[in-house]
Scaffold this motif. Sequence first.
Motif, PDB file in Angstrom:
ATOM      1  N   ARG A 530       0.813  -1.220   0.000  1.00  0.00           N
ATOM      2  CA  ARG A 530       0.000   0.000   0.000  1.00  0.00           C
ATOM      3  C   ARG A 530       0.845   1.268   0.000  1.00  0.00           C
ATOM      4  O   ARG A 530       0.586   2.198  -0.777  1.00  0.00           O
ATOM      5  CB  ARG A 530      -0.941   0.018   1.207  1.00  0.00           C
ATOM      6  N   PHE A 539      -3.744   0.782  -4.347  1.00  0.00           N
ATOM      7  CA  PHE A 539      -3.933  -0.365  -3.464  1.00  0.00           C
ATOM      8  C   PHE A 539      -5.376  -0.459  -2.985  1.00  0.00           C
ATOM      9  O   PHE A 539      -5.995  -1.535  -3.035  1.00  0.00           O
ATOM     10  CB  PHE A 539      -2.999  -0.268  -2.255  1.00  0.00           C
ATOM     11  N   ASP A 540      -5.922   0.642  -2.468  1.00  0.00           N
ATOM     12  CA  ASP A 540      -7.277   0.603  -1.912  1.00  0.00           C
ATOM     13  C   ASP A 540      -8.290   0.170  -2.957  1.00  0.00           C
ATOM     14  O   ASP A 540      -9.207  -0.609  -2.673  1.00  0.00           O
ATOM     15  CB  ASP A 540      -7.644   1.968  -1.333  1.00  0.00           C
TER      16      ASP A 540
END
Length: 671
Positions: A530, A539-540
């Motif tokens: 992340r 990433f999210d």
Amino acid sequence: MPVRTSSSFLLILAASSLLLPAFAQTASSYNPEKTFAPLTLPDPVNAYRSSNGAPGPAYWQNEADYELHADLDIAAKQLSVTEVITYTNNSPDTLPSLWVQLDQNTYRKDSRAQEMNGGVRLRRGAVMANDPVQLSTEGYVFESVAIESGKETKEVKYLISDTRMQIRLAEPLKGHGTQLRIHIKYHYQIPGVWGGRTSWGTTTGTIEGSTAKPTVTGDIYDMAQWYPRMCVYDDLRGWDTQPYIGSEFYLEYGHFDYYATVPWNMIVAGSGELVNPKEVLTAAEISRLDQARSSDKTIVIRSAAEVTDPASRPKQSGTLTWHFHMDSTRDVAWSASPVFVWDAARINLPDGKKSLAMSVYPPESVGEDAWSRSTEYVKDTVERFSKDWYPYPWPAAINVAGFSTGMEYPGIVFDGIPDKSKTLFWITAHEIGHSWFPMIVGSNERRNAFMDEGFNTFIDIDESARFQGGVYGPKRDSEYSAAGEPQDTILKVLDNPDAPVILNRADAYSWAQGHPVSYFKGAYGMVLLREQILGPERFDWAFRKYIRDWAFKHPSPSDFFREMESEGGEDLSYFWRGWYMNNWKLDLAVDKIEGDKVTISNRGQLVLPATIEVAFQDGTSIRQKLPVETWLSKGVYVWNVGGGKPIASAVVDPDHVLPDDDRSNNMKKAE
């Protein structure tokens, strides 16, 4: 998680056109061909599992629905159950037999778990060799096993092998949605406190502020792994029949109706929703429960003072039957005690939906630095994870203070009676976090512990950092500090040639190795992905899609790897190989400074994006982000800083965000 932007990264972007990289030709022990070799993931792409990591167009999984009627005999310390499993074979295969998990058989003297542990049960890693209580039971005692198919129900022969039962069918079960029903009648002795994940024990505590009856004694029964459960039949292995020897689970999803008949004076907390409150609660308790459903503040349903008041139960003799229902779950558990204090509060979910946070605990656990805040912790954790990752899907989230401490099941978790303050918060957040991994995202946690403990530790450390401004942060079991610096535990794993890799069975880790590898290294790998490799925005997005795609399904590590690459927009094979499949070390070093050139070498086999900072003699500084491609063909890199200003020093990883094995060579001053 909030999206954070690194100001130093923006500075590098702005200055990148002025920075001209060059590669040195000096030798390095690092072998780029090993790190960047083509990677074939363990599970192939096919119609069931797509190349983008999502379920394929022909993905299927079987379903197991349960109806359970349980009678708790507190005198004999025995649970008697009649069970009906409706099993749906959605696979394309015809099944000549069915496999069922028998977790209670792990307590038999001849179980594989007993042999593995030298004849003594393990309780959360501690050998209870001096426990005077009997350290074994007979496991499940079956009175009948029958198959209902069509209009006929016939008893069948079955074969028991340790913690598994094979039912050989007279008529094979066809695929594509064909069903049958399994009828099982059984009983078993409930293990004592030594049982660990399922147990009964006696609590003796003081009611806060009470003078008439300061001490309350009563039993708490934590009823988990209490019924035979279907093994998973999947597209990867067919029947997955790993024996239960103490660590983790792999279960099918379905719908549950279960009934717990207990003595009249007991409160029962169970997974799912209480279907018959009017039959088991007083009018006052029903009213308070309704109030809690619309309250963000904790409402006491049954107070400590009422624990000794028979009027807090709707009858004063005999038994009561509590009926619970839960949809889209892989398991259910419950706890019962005559001494439970009970409170609750509303959980606010995305899109205006609601759930209910609840806690039950003995009077001795009452206190504003203790369990009186448990429901507050449950509420905040569920709300945050629902907002950040995936909405909580069930009608209640319950925290139980009992003897099966530190264990999680869908909709209910068990924590310690004496837990207080940050310890109670940390354990609550961690165990509730398991609602997402592996209760919602149903990975095979027996085979792939990091997809359970690693993912969950990753999200629960963020909850600790953000709850009330970080009053309980940072959570230290993440093994890195607030600044992101890895601590000794992970580095010792990387330095230890005998340490297991992350891709390993949960039972294969020793107690000393399990936490450092599956929990801490697993979580730190997610932090690296992340914060250092993909960045929060990519990433999210990718991780949320992975959760959404595999909610109530069975992903493998290959699915996770592919989804993070596809949606994260990055070839991550070097990271999967180095961090998950091996314990490779990262060792970046500043070798020399010559004029306006800085030479950096990669001395370990692991590669990660890294930052190099140069400080000039005039007090200014500049940073450069080194992508992993820096090491694609060479182990030594020369940064032509340029600008004509004399260099004072250079340091690699100046913020200590990487698991660098030797920091003594990270910084060098100009001579």
